[in-house]
Design a protein around this motif. Structure first.
Motif: not given
Length: 70
Positions: A16-19, A23-24
């Motif tokens: 999982v990458s968070e923006y 948003s992910y």
């Protein structure tokens, strides 16, 4: 609320990458499937590589469900 922790295709733990803006990007390192999540909306942006899904399953990755993919 659903917490996606494993890929629904091959049961591999997901990344999982968070923006910015909450948003992910959710991705499976084994099959390459990707989803974008914003608040409660989750949409798939990249389908899985079905050959990689089959290979991960053959390696003995435990599956909690039966799939009907082609």
């Amino acid at each position: 609320m659903v917490k996606l922790q494993r890929c629904p295709y091959d049961n591999t733990p997901i990344d999982v990458s968070e923006y910015s803006g909450g948003s992910y990007m959710i991705s499976c390192p084994a099959c390459g499937a990707q989803w974008e999540q914003h608040n409660t909306l989750v949409r798939r942006v990249e389908p899985p590589d079905w050959d990689a899904v089959r290979a991960a399953r053959l390696k003995g990755a435990p599956s909690e469900h039966t799939s009907c993919d082609g």
